[in-house]
Design a protein around this motif. Structure first.
Motif, mmCIF file in Angstrom:
data_model
loop_
_atom_site.group_PDB
_atom_site.id
_atom_site.type_symbol
_atom_site.label_atom_id
_atom_site.label_comp_id
_atom_site.label_asym_id
_atom_site.label_seq_id
_atom_site.Cartn_x
_atom_site.Cartn_y
_atom_site.Cartn_z
ATOM 1 N N UNK A 399 7.431 -8.967 35.190
ATOM 2 C CA UNK A 399 6.000 -9.203 35.374
ATOM 3 C C UNK A 399 5.446 -9.390 33.978
ATOM 4 N N UNK A 400 4.563 -10.393 33.837
ATOM 5 C CA UNK A 400 4.018 -10.647 32.511
ATOM 6 C C UNK A 400 2.544 -10.981 32.698
ATOM 7 N N UNK A 401 1.669 -10.082 32.316
ATOM 8 C CA UNK A 401 0.248 -10.265 32.607
ATOM 9 C C UNK A 401 0.118 -10.474 34.102
ATOM 10 N N UNK A 402 -0.636 -11.491 34.523
ATOM 11 C CA UNK A 402 -0.792 -11.698 35.965
ATOM 12 C C UNK A 402 0.322 -12.577 36.560
ATOM 13 N N UNK A 403 1.347 -12.879 35.777
ATOM 14 C CA UNK A 403 2.416 -13.755 36.267
ATOM 15 C C UNK A 403 3.725 -13.000 36.420
ATOM 16 N N UNK A 404 4.661 -13.656 37.072
ATOM 17 C CA UNK A 404 5.955 -13.014 37.277
ATOM 18 C C UNK A 404 7.042 -14.077 37.319
ATOM 19 N N UNK A 405 8.272 -13.652 37.387
ATOM 20 C CA UNK A 405 9.366 -14.614 37.496
ATOM 21 C C UNK A 405 10.697 -13.919 37.353
ATOM 22 N N UNK A 406 11.740 -14.678 37.639
ATOM 23 C CA UNK A 406 13.083 -14.162 37.417
ATOM 24 C C UNK A 406 13.654 -14.968 36.256
ATOM 25 N N UNK A 407 14.199 -14.275 35.297
ATOM 26 C CA UNK A 407 14.620 -14.963 34.078
ATOM 27 C C UNK A 407 15.792 -15.896 34.343
ATOM 28 N N UNK A 408 15.521 -17.196 34.094
ATOM 29 C CA UNK A 408 16.570 -18.197 34.334
ATOM 30 C C UNK A 408 17.463 -18.332 33.116
ATOM 31 N N UNK A 409 16.836 -18.246 31.943
ATOM 32 C CA UNK A 409 17.629 -18.383 30.723
ATOM 33 C C UNK A 409 16.903 -17.713 29.570
ATOM 34 N N UNK A 410 17.671 -17.283 28.593
ATOM 35 C CA UNK A 410 17.107 -16.722 27.362
ATOM 36 C C UNK A 410 17.675 -17.538 26.202
ATOM 37 N N UNK A 411 16.790 -17.949 25.304
ATOM 38 C CA UNK A 411 17.259 -18.735 24.160
ATOM 39 C C UNK A 411 16.884 -18.001 22.883
ATOM 40 N N UNK A 412 17.868 -17.827 22.007
ATOM 41 C CA UNK A 412 17.626 -17.040 20.798
ATOM 42 C C UNK A 412 16.980 -17.894 19.714
ATOM 43 N N UNK A 413 16.671 -17.273 18.567
ATOM 44 C CA UNK A 413 16.030 -18.006 17.472
ATOM 45 C C UNK A 413 16.952 -19.030 16.828
ATOM 46 N N UNK A 414 18.243 -18.973 17.169
ATOM 47 C CA UNK A 414 19.136 -19.993 16.618
ATOM 48 C C UNK A 414 19.369 -21.094 17.641
ATOM 49 N N UNK A 415 18.598 -21.074 18.702
ATOM 50 C CA UNK A 415 18.706 -22.126 19.703
ATOM 51 C C UNK A 415 19.871 -21.926 20.656
ATOM 52 N N UNK A 416 20.468 -20.755 20.622
ATOM 53 C CA UNK A 416 21.626 -20.490 21.471
ATOM 54 C C UNK A 416 21.191 -19.803 22.749
ATOM 55 N N UNK A 417 21.868 -20.133 23.831
ATOM 56 C CA UNK A 417 21.596 -19.400 25.069
ATOM 57 C C UNK A 417 22.238 -18.029 24.953
ATOM 58 N N UNK A 418 21.479 -17.006 25.253
ATOM 59 C CA UNK A 418 22.038 -15.649 25.207
ATOM 60 C C UNK A 418 21.823 -14.999 26.560
ATOM 61 N N UNK A 419 22.595 -13.960 26.823
ATOM 62 C CA UNK A 419 22.440 -13.276 28.109
ATOM 63 C C UNK A 419 21.453 -12.119 28.025
ATOM 64 N N UNK A 420 21.383 -11.530 26.822
ATOM 65 C CA UNK A 420 20.532 -10.344 26.689
ATOM 66 C C UNK A 420 19.771 -10.359 25.366
ATOM 67 N N UNK A 421 18.710 -9.584 25.312
ATOM 68 C CA UNK A 421 17.988 -9.361 24.054
ATOM 69 C C UNK A 421 17.533 -7.911 24.042
ATOM 70 N N UNK A 422 17.891 -7.201 22.972
ATOM 71 C CA UNK A 422 17.550 -5.777 22.862
ATOM 72 C C UNK A 422 16.300 -5.554 22.030
ATOM 73 N N UNK A 423 16.008 -4.284 21.706
ATOM 74 C CA UNK A 423 14.801 -3.943 20.958
ATOM 75 C C UNK A 423 14.663 -4.702 19.645
ATOM 76 N N UNK A 424 13.430 -5.114 19.342
ATOM 77 C CA UNK A 424 13.060 -5.844 18.128
ATOM 78 C C UNK A 424 13.624 -7.258 18.074
#
Ligand code: GDP
Length: 691
Positions: A399-424
């Motif tokens: 849930x993000x503000x008044x919106x929601x969704x299921x995460x389809x993909x995460x892309x890191x700062x190097x442009x790579x698809x990642x599966x997870x992102x931890x703190x910071x």
């Protein structure tokens, strides 16, 4: 030697060492202060003493010995024994077997010390005895950790393999609980600091961010192209630092106004040739208002006109005395062009982060904030988010503000698809049903259904809010009405004036308002018109904006309306001071003051059927009004206290009856009058407290 170098040498944390150094009388404030050889010696002895005490716990009383049937062998004469290698194992409690602590295939020294409830340096001393020289942040092999833990009766267990772990995932708590949930202490691990660059325009914030990024960005396995996702993480000396990619205090405070406090350390960038400029001052005030740790980088030190000493002098005047001048502010000369000093800056950031002991748990549902978001062709709504706690994983329902969704993909700062992102860590996240606002909070929940439900509830709540049910008290009138009884009050102000002279006069006059109960807090003071930035800062700090002989710019007025911040403009100083004095008084809960206004003697009781009984009275002194409060006294004791429901003089309603006059009185819900009772009348006034 510097504190941090000594900390490394002694295998302790900077924070711990700083405390010990102060114990031995050293005047040190930060990890880059110097330590004299004598101080080093003293503190080393202190540590040694502690380690010895840990290895040699006070002798336990001798165990009760059963009466020997045969004469016991003569006791050996006690000899000075060297300290045993390991402390004797703590007695395990037989009836409650200890809960196993689940760890990975390694344990960090600091964590192990925590599990064993001993100080890290005590553990380090024990490791040394086993010929293992580990520093506080080093990983210990599971076997060694377990061996030591066993001796303390602490059970360490290695984490199960992923396949076993998947068997029964605990249902993540609902969104409301996520916020309230306190992470288990043992789950808290050091996390990278989040850093924002602030400072005057053209002093090199962007250039520095770019330089750092290109030199130190975490190499992507797939060699992806670097992406602008609002923040990026660099690796330096096995540690990580996350930089917010949008420098400047406008964005910084705008996020804060929305409740997104992402930054741990603000680095104020000052060009060495220009020195402190108006926006530098503003940046410092914004950083201070946010209560973040402040460091300084003096950029463009490659220029011939660079004058780092002058900048230090100016910093001193701003209350940011540099460390090497006896202050507390870390100041690093750098050059974004040549790259000089950048490594030192990163080291200092990490050092500062270490002192701050930033920790977060990577377990549990992810929570964090949107740094920026937009609609991208071919991707739909994308949100660049920074994770505060937990681990965001592809497939999570959020849930993000008044919106929601299921995460389809995460892309890191190097442009790579990642599966997870931890703190910071920052990631671009795909799958939301709409574009959230920058600064909006996101949180992972159990499933899509729940995510949708919470999002819909929020839309409803927002609608009600729009109807005017909630408002923040950021106008003077609101402040005047605000009367809750909490102890010390604060009135936050942003003050802008036409010239430095009048600003000083105003600040002087305002600070002359003496009060023990209300504190004036100047969030920002400056010269010039009231800008949108000022208003956003006021909103983030719950402050009101005062202008003296200045105008408020168009953007500022719009922002004031949007953020519901009050701007007050003045051209006479004492009017401003008067208003503020009133506002300060208004912050105090008025005290109720009681005044007795008269007494009556009850002579006779009249029964008037259904409507009850009336006391026929004679006013013996003073007066009574229909709105007075009354106390019915019998033989000196109060038998009833309340309001008057009717006051009559001869059949007619009376508004006031005076001494010597007769009247009929009925008190609320009280009918038990007797002849000879006395009624005392009084009024209660709310009196403003003195400041
Ligand atoms: P920002 O507005 O603070 O983000 O500043 P920029 O990074 O855009 O830099 C402003 C100007 O200063 C640009 O022309 C940069 O090339 C120049 N600049 C930035 N850092 C340095 C530096 O270390 N040395 C020199 N000589 N110029 C610099």
């Amino acid at each position: 030697m510097r504190v941090h170098e000594l900390a490394k040498k002694l295998g302790t944390t900077n924070k711990d060492l700083l405390e010990r150094l102060r114990e031995v009388g050293a005047e040190v404030r930060t990890a880059s202060n110097s330590v004299t050889p004598e101080q080093e010696e003293k503190v080393r002895l202190l540590y040694e003493e502690e380690a010895r005490a840990a290895a040699n716990p006070p002798a336990a009383p001798p165990p009760p010995v059963a009466e020997p049937e045969t004469p016991a062998a003569p006791e050996p004469t006690p000899v000075e024994e060297p300290p045993p290698e390991e402390p004797p194992p703590a007695e395990p409690e037989p009836e409650t077997p200890a809960e196993p602590i689940i760890v990975k295939n390694f344990v960090i020294v600091k964590d192990l010390a925590e599990y064993l409830s001993i100080k890290p340096n005590q553990l380090i001393a024990q490791l040394m005895a086993r010929n293992i020289f580990a520093s506080i942040n080093e990983k210990l092999d599971f076997k060694i950790a377990k061996d030591i833990a066993d001796k303390y009766g602490v059970v360490l267990e290695q984490e199960k393999k992923a396949s076993e772990k998947k068997a029964a995932p605990p249902p993540p708590p609902p969104e409301e609980q996520v916020r309230a949930q306190d992470d288990a202490k043992e789950d808290l691990l050091p996390r990278p600091p989040v850093v924002t660059f602030l400072g005057h325009v053209d002093h090199g914030k962007t250039s520095l961010l770019d330089k750092i990024r290109h030199a130190h960005v975490v190499a992507s396995e797939h060699g992806g192209i670097t992406q602008h996702i609002g923040a990026y993480t660099v690796a330096y000396n096995d540690n990580k630092i996350t930089f917010i990619d949008t420098p400047g205090h406008a964005a910084f405070t705008a996020m804060r106004a929305r409740g997104a406090n992402l930054t741990d350390i603000a680095v104020i960038i000052i060009a060495a040739d220009d020195g402190i400029m108006p926006q530098t001052r503003e940046a410092i005030q914004h950083a201070r208002a946010a209560n973040v740790s402040i460091m300084v980088a003096v950029n463009k030190s490659d220029l011939p006109a660079a004058n780092v000493e002058r900048v230090k002098q100016q910093l001193q005047q701003e209350g940011l005395a540099p460390e090497d001048w006896g202050g507390q502010t870390i100041v690093c000369p750098v050059s974004a062009h040549t790259g000089d000093g950048i490594d030192h800056l990163l080291e200092m950031i990490l050092l500062q982060a270490e002192v701050m002991e930033l920790k977060a748990s990577g377990k549990g549902p992810a929570q964090g904030f949107v740094v920026e978001a937009r609609l991208e062709p071919g991707m739909g709504p994308t949100a660049n988010v920074l994770v505060k706690r937990g681990t965001l994983t592809v497939g999570d329902a959020i849930v993000c503000g008044p919106y929601w969704g299921r995460i389809k993909a995460l892309i890191s700062d190097t442009g790579t698809k990642v599966r997870t992102a931890g703190p910071s860590m920052a990631v671009k996240c795909l799958g939301l049903n709409n574009v959230p606002d920058a600064g909006a909070e996101f949180v992972a929940v159990a499933n899509d259904r729940e995510a949708r439900k919470i999002a819909e509830e929020r839309v409803d709540a927002k609608r009600t809010e729009k109807l005017g049910t909630t408002r923040r008290p950021t106008t003077l009138d609101d402040l005047l009405r605000q009367t809750d009884a909490t102890e010390k009050k604060e009135l936050n102000l942003v003050v802008k004036a036409d010239v430095q002279g009048s600003l000083e006069a105003i600040l002087h006059s305002l600070s002359e308002i003496k009060s023990e109960k209300v504190e004036l807090n100047f969030v920002l003071t400056g010269v010039g018109n009231i800008t949108e930035n000022d208003v956003v800062l006021a909103s983030a700090s719950n402050a009101i904006v005062l202008g003296f002989n200045v105008a408020s710019e168009g953007g500022a007025n719009k922002a004031a309306k949007r953020e519901e911040v009050e701007i007050r403009l003045y051209s006479i100083i004492y009017e401003m001071v008067d208003d503020i004095r009133q506002a300060m008084t208004g912050l105090l809960k008025p005290v109720a003051k009681e005044t007795v206004i008269g007494h009556a003697a009850v002579r006779q009781i009249f029964d008037i059927g259904k409507t009850g009984r009336i006391a026929g009275c004679m006013l013996s002194d003073g007066r009574v009004t229909a709105r007075s409060r009354a106390r019915l006294k019998r033989d000196g004791a109060v038998v009833y206290e309340g309001t008057i429901s009717s006051l009559k003089r001869f059949q007619n309603d009376a508004s006031e009856v005076r001494e010597g006059q007769e009247c009929g009185i009925r008190l609320d819900s009280h009918a038990d009058y007797q002849a000879g009772d006395e009624i005392e009348f009084y009024e209660v006034k709310q009196i403003a407290q003195e400041l």
